[in-house]
Motif scaffolding. Structure first.
Motif, PDB file in Angstrom:
ATOM      1  N   ARG A  14       0.788  -1.228   0.000  1.00 55.75           N
ATOM      2  CA  ARG A  14       0.000   0.000   0.000  1.00 55.75           C
ATOM      3  C   ARG A  14       0.822   1.280   0.000  1.00 55.75           C
ATOM      4  N   VAL A  18      -0.293   5.147  -0.944  1.00 52.22           N
ATOM      5  CA  VAL A  18      -0.519   6.160   0.100  1.00 52.22           C
ATOM      6  C   VAL A  18       0.290   7.421  -0.207  1.00 52.22           C
ATOM      7  N   ALA A  21      -1.177   9.284  -3.145  1.00 48.64           N
ATOM      8  CA  ALA A  21      -2.418   9.987  -2.789  1.00 48.64           C
ATOM      9  C   ALA A  21      -2.114  11.235  -1.970  1.00 48.64           C
TER      10      ALA A  21
ATOM     11  N   ARG B  14      -7.142  15.491  -0.317  1.00 49.61           N
ATOM     12  CA  ARG B  14      -6.415  14.238  -0.442  1.00 49.61           C
ATOM     13  C   ARG B  14      -6.687  13.231   0.660  1.00 49.61           C
ATOM     14  N   HIS B  17      -8.525   9.958   0.135  1.00 48.08           N
ATOM     15  CA  HIS B  17      -7.796   9.055  -0.765  1.00 48.08           C
ATOM     16  C   HIS B  17      -6.622   8.394  -0.032  1.00 48.08           C
ATOM     17  N   VAL B  18      -5.958   9.161   0.819  1.00 44.51           N
ATOM     18  CA  VAL B  18      -4.838   8.609   1.592  1.00 44.51           C
ATOM     19  C   VAL B  18      -5.346   7.497   2.510  1.00 44.51           C
ATOM     20  N   ALA B  21      -6.270   4.425   0.559  1.00 42.51           N
ATOM     21  CA  ALA B  21      -5.083   3.696   0.087  1.00 42.51           C
ATOM     22  C   ALA B  21      -4.425   2.926   1.230  1.00 42.51           C
ATOM     23  N   LEU B  22      -4.458   3.513   2.425  1.00 41.70           N
ATOM     24  CA  LEU B  22      -3.790   2.886   3.570  1.00 41.70           C
ATOM     25  C   LEU B  22      -4.641   1.794   4.218  1.00 41.70           C
ATOM     26  N   ARG B  24      -8.315   0.625   3.521  1.00 43.40           N
ATOM     27  CA  ARG B  24      -9.445  -0.147   2.992  1.00 43.40           C
ATOM     28  C   ARG B  24      -9.053  -1.612   2.764  1.00 43.40           C
ATOM     29  N   ASP B  25      -9.855  -2.514   3.344  1.00 47.37           N
ATOM     30  CA  ASP B  25      -9.661  -3.963   3.180  1.00 47.37           C
ATOM     31  C   ASP B  25      -8.354  -4.501   3.766  1.00 47.37           C
ATOM     32  N   LEU B  26      -7.723  -3.725   4.614  1.00 46.26           N
ATOM     33  CA  LEU B  26      -6.531  -4.214   5.311  1.00 46.26           C
ATOM     34  C   LEU B  26      -6.980  -5.156   6.433  1.00 46.26           C
ATOM     35  N   PRO B  27      -6.157  -6.157   6.802  1.00 48.44           N
ATOM     36  CA  PRO B  27      -6.561  -7.053   7.900  1.00 48.44           C
ATOM     37  C   PRO B  27      -6.856  -6.275   9.188  1.00 48.44           C
ATOM     38  N   MET B  29      -6.120  -6.787  12.118  1.00 48.85           N
ATOM     39  CA  MET B  29      -4.970  -6.632  13.007  1.00 48.85           C
ATOM     40  C   MET B  29      -4.398  -5.223  12.872  1.00 48.85           C
ATOM     41  N   TRP B  30      -4.369  -4.681  11.672  1.00 50.90           N
ATOM     42  CA  TRP B  30      -3.839  -3.330  11.453  1.00 50.90           C
ATOM     43  C   TRP B  30      -4.854  -2.240  11.802  1.00 50.90           C
ATOM     44  N   LEU B 147      -3.242  11.288  10.762  1.00 55.28           N
ATOM     45  CA  LEU B 147      -2.416  10.404   9.936  1.00 55.28           C
ATOM     46  C   LEU B 147      -1.168   9.993  10.733  1.00 55.28           C
ATOM     47  N   SER B 151      -0.464   6.076  11.794  1.00 59.14           N
ATOM     48  CA  SER B 151       0.804   5.400  11.484  1.00 59.14           C
ATOM     49  C   SER B 151       1.458   4.895  12.769  1.00 59.14           C
ATOM     50  N   MET B 154      -0.593   1.798  14.101  1.00 55.22           N
ATOM     51  CA  MET B 154      -0.309   0.613  13.293  1.00 55.22           C
ATOM     52  C   MET B 154       1.093   0.074  13.606  1.00 55.22           C
TER      53      MET B 154
END
Lengths: 179, 179
Positions: A14, A18, A21, B14, B17-18, B21-22, B24-27, B29-30, B147, B151, B154
């Protein structure tokens, strides 16, 4: 918590999206300014990530798989991007990062690493013995540390514009922790 | 450095969109884990951003333009997302955030704010007198603080997986600064 390689790969996939974007075609006020002398801008960070794709993550992974602890990783040059990014636009760097990341992840997937491979060990010039699992988890966490840095560096450009709200914005209190 | 509204709008555009990208549909756990008790996950942060789109930035801007310093902003509920996000998936929240942000930026552009509008003042319940310019700059910096937070949250999930490299990862030293 055991390291899940699939989770690592999903995150690594990703990061180029990121950064695209967030940064592509944004005004230079956001992307070319750092936090003062000897600090990095978002542009510098992307150059640093490119250098990591070229010299750090997969080269060190290959070294662990081939030589184990008998060879020490080459030290990482944290200022390489000052040379290597010269003459490039941010958009060119974003393209190059994306290309290298795609290529490196293809190579990583092709290795079909098993649990016993992830437990293999190598030698870091400063940290000593480390595992392949730790190296690959660090690759993902390293993306996050630089996303953390980029968001802080960008927020820094608005430290005066936000007036008294700076007290409420955690990112404006972050002292960088060296990254 | 004077606040440039166009730079603010470009950044605000933005963020959905950021986050897509980071996250959506991530497991999960994150995305669903925080940093311990009474801390936020990425999922919680997106809910918080939605609440800001609904109750903070444009409502407060309208209040400044209509009433100036004569009315005090309603206090912002930092835990509203605990109620409001219930029953939604992260993907639904990302869609809602994107929809509200697009709508709010359309309204902001339609205001055609001039320099003298940006200098107008309102009253914050804790900070006292603030300007419309400061409010709008804070909207953008608030995206960046979250953001920065996402980060960090995560990266926290990999604090053990990275082994000795945690010492080199600035994001792992960040104490949160309350956001």
């Amino acid at each position: 918590m055991e390291h899940n390689l699939q989770h690592t790969i999903l995150l690594l996939t990703r990061t180029p999206h990121v950064l695209n974007a967030l940064l592509r075609d944004l005004p230079e006020m956001w992307t070319l300014q750092g936090e003062g002398e000897k600090t990095w801008s978002a542009f510098d960070v992307v150059g640093h990530l490119i250098h990591g794709e070229r010299t750090d993550w997969m080269p060190r992974s290959r070294m662990i798989l081939q030589f184990g602890e008998t060879r020490t990783f080459a030290p990482f040059d944290r200022w390489a991007q000052q040379r290597e990014s010269q003459g490039y636009s941010l958009e060119q760097l974003l393209d190059e990062f994306s290309r290298l990341r795609t290529q490196n992840l293809a190579e990583l997937r092709n290795l079909n690493l098993r649990r016993e491979d992830l437990a293999r060990r190598g030698r870091h010039p400063a940290l000593g013995v480390v595992s392949l699992s730790e190296l690959l988890a660090t690759w993902a966490a390293h993306d996050l540390t630089h996303l953390h840095q980029i968001s802080r560096v960008m927020a820094h450009q608005y430290r005066e514009a936000v007036g008294p709200w700076s007290a409420y914005l955690g990112v404006m209190q972050c002292n960088g922790h060296s990254a």
